[in-house]
Design a protein around this motif. Structure first.
Motif, PDB file in Angstrom:
ATOM      1  N   TYR A  57     -16.276 -16.149 -15.814  1.00 12.89           N
ATOM      2  CA  TYR A  57     -15.885 -17.472 -15.322  1.00 12.89           C
ATOM      3  C   TYR A  57     -14.881 -18.100 -16.278  1.00 12.89           C
ATOM      4  O   TYR A  57     -14.941 -17.881 -17.486  1.00 12.89           O
ATOM      5  CB  TYR A  57     -17.102 -18.405 -15.262  1.00 12.89           C
ATOM      6  N   TYR A 100     -13.870 -22.038 -17.169  1.00 16.95           N
ATOM      7  CA  TYR A 100     -14.120 -23.462 -17.002  1.00 16.95           C
ATOM      8  C   TYR A 100     -13.135 -24.244 -17.854  1.00 16.95           C
ATOM      9  O   TYR A 100     -12.669 -23.769 -18.880  1.00 16.95           O
ATOM     10  CB  TYR A 100     -15.527 -23.837 -17.488  1.00 16.95           C
ATOM     11  N   GLN A 109     -13.049 -28.052 -19.847  1.00 11.67           N
ATOM     12  CA  GLN A 109     -13.895 -29.157 -20.272  1.00 11.67           C
ATOM     13  C   GLN A 109     -13.038 -30.364 -20.595  1.00 11.67           C
ATOM     14  O   GLN A 109     -12.143 -30.293 -21.452  1.00 11.67           O
ATOM     15  CB  GLN A 109     -14.724 -28.777 -21.502  1.00 11.67           C
ATOM     16  N   GLY A 158     -15.943 -36.764 -19.846  1.00 13.07           N
ATOM     17  CA  GLY A 158     -16.455 -37.437 -18.657  1.00 13.07           C
ATOM     18  C   GLY A 158     -16.579 -36.558 -17.433  1.00 13.07           C
ATOM     19  O   GLY A 158     -17.178 -36.963 -16.426  1.00 13.07           O
ATOM     20  N   HIS A 159     -16.029 -35.359 -17.507  1.00 18.69           N
ATOM     21  CA  HIS A 159     -16.089 -34.450 -16.354  1.00 18.69           C
ATOM     22  C   HIS A 159     -16.984 -33.249 -16.598  1.00 18.69           C
ATOM     23  O   HIS A 159     -17.175 -32.435 -15.694  1.00 18.69           O
ATOM     24  CB  HIS A 159     -14.687 -33.954 -15.989  1.00 18.69           C
ATOM     25  N   GLY A 160     -17.532 -33.124 -17.765  1.00 17.75           N
ATOM     26  CA  GLY A 160     -18.327 -31.952 -18.061  1.00 17.75           C
ATOM     27  C   GLY A 160     -17.461 -30.706 -18.018  1.00 17.75           C
ATOM     28  O   GLY A 160     -16.304 -30.718 -18.417  1.00 17.75           O
ATOM     29  N   LEU A 161     -18.026 -29.631 -17.500  1.00 16.31           N
ATOM     30  CA  LEU A 161     -17.277 -28.398 -17.323  1.00 16.31           C
ATOM     31  C   LEU A 161     -17.036 -28.189 -15.831  1.00 16.31           C
ATOM     32  O   LEU A 161     -17.962 -28.291 -15.031  1.00 16.31           O
ATOM     33  CB  LEU A 161     -18.055 -27.199 -17.886  1.00 16.31           C
ATOM     34  N   LEU A 204     -15.442 -25.583 -12.918  1.00 10.78           N
ATOM     35  CA  LEU A 204     -15.105 -24.195 -12.689  1.00 10.78           C
ATOM     36  C   LEU A 204     -13.702 -24.054 -12.117  1.00 10.78           C
ATOM     37  O   LEU A 204     -13.350 -24.708 -11.124  1.00 10.78           O
ATOM     38  CB  LEU A 204     -16.132 -23.574 -11.729  1.00 10.78           C
ATOM     39  N   GLY A 252     -12.699 -21.683  -7.943  1.00  3.80           N
ATOM     40  CA  GLY A 252     -13.685 -22.701  -8.222  1.00  3.80           C
ATOM     41  C   GLY A 252     -13.204 -24.039  -7.694  1.00  3.80           C
ATOM     42  O   GLY A 252     -12.353 -24.112  -6.814  1.00  3.80           O
ATOM     43  N   PHE A 290     -13.131 -22.773 -21.487  1.00  2.00           N
ATOM     44  CA  PHE A 290     -14.236 -21.911 -21.867  1.00  2.00           C
ATOM     45  C   PHE A 290     -14.374 -20.761 -20.880  1.00  2.00           C
ATOM     46  O   PHE A 290     -14.328 -20.958 -19.664  1.00  2.00           O
ATOM     47  CB  PHE A 290     -15.558 -22.679 -21.900  1.00  2.00           C
ATOM     48  N   PHE A 341     -21.381 -18.391 -23.223  1.00  2.61           N
ATOM     49  CA  PHE A 341     -20.054 -18.974 -23.338  1.00  2.61           C
ATOM     50  C   PHE A 341     -19.313 -18.478 -24.561  1.00  2.61           C
ATOM     51  O   PHE A 341     -19.909 -18.219 -25.609  1.00  2.61           O
ATOM     52  CB  PHE A 341     -20.159 -20.504 -23.395  1.00  2.61           C
TER      53      PHE A 341
END
Lengths: 114, 113
Positions: free
Chosen positions: A33, A35, A37, A40-43, A45, A58, A90, A105
């Motif tokens: 995967y 991602y 980061q 405020g949006h996290g991770l 995809l 994603g 990531f 990760f």
């Protein structure tokens, strides 16, 4: 730690230039995967792969492409980098077969587009 | 599509205080649930996970989480936090096929010594 190596770890590039990030694994996991980061949006995809030459989009795939020609390598390409793609990227791997499914990760790649 | 919500974006606690971080997900089918932690400058590490069975899951470093199916929740708890718990915490969910891990927006925890 799982055998995941991301390269480069840091990169500064100019708007409009192509950029390729590499993820290399030594675990022989089927799934890989990418991602990004952002605060405020996290991770989120970008793309993922479920086998050699098998990839899918994603939730934030626009402006990105991927390739997986070998089990161990998953490449993320920004064809023409934009400032909105400044982020930490990531790579993750997983082998989703049963109760031990979890994602591992890499260390991340900090990309700055100027 | 599945989604995950973490309601607390920033939490500040003193050492020895109790911690509870909220996580709610939306997905109608069977899910696997995870909490990851990211210490400053590091990659994500798994704290704990739930697949089936006992809905109270214990993880590393004294953390635990409870899966409440009727509330679509998977809250993270720790009875007494330490300064070294300062980090960002992410709740995540994937479906039983395991091919798309969806993350919440993260909660940044600061523990004051």
């Amino acid at each position: 730690d799982a055998g995941i190596t991301q390269s480069p770890r840091h990169k500064v590039t100019e708007t409009g230039t192509p950029v390729t990030l590499r993820c290399h694994q030594t675990e022989n996991h089927r799934y890989m995967y990418w991602y990004r980061q952002d605060p405020g949006h996290g991770l989120r995809l970008i793309h993922y792969s479920y086998g050699v030459k098998d990839t899918d989009k994603g939730e934030v795939s626009d402006g990105y492409s991927v390739s997986r020609s070998k089990t161990e390598d998953f490449l993320l390409t920004l064809e023409s980098a934009t400032s909105s793609q400044t982020s930490v990227y990531f790579c993750a791997i997983s082998e989703p077969t049963g109760p031990n499914t979890e994602a591992f990760f890499g260390q991340g790649t900090r990309l700055t587009v100027v | 599509a599945q989604s995950v919500s973490q309601h607390n974006h920033h939490v500040i606690l003193s050492e020895a205080a109790s911690l509870e971080l909220g996580c709610n997900y939306s997905y109608g089918g069977t899910v696997n649930l995870f909490w990851y932690v990211q210490y400053p400058g590091q990659h994500l590490q798994l704290l704990l996970k739930y697949f089936s069975g006992d809905p109270l899951v214990k993880g590393i470093k004294g953390f635990e989480a409870e899966f409440i199916k009727s509330k679509f929740s998977f809250n993270l708890r720790k009875p007494s936090v330490q300064w070294s718990d300062t980090a960002e915490y992410f709740c995540a969910v994937n479906n039983n096929a395991g091919n798309m891990l969806t993350f919440g927006g993260g909660t940044r925890l600061m523990v004051k010594p």
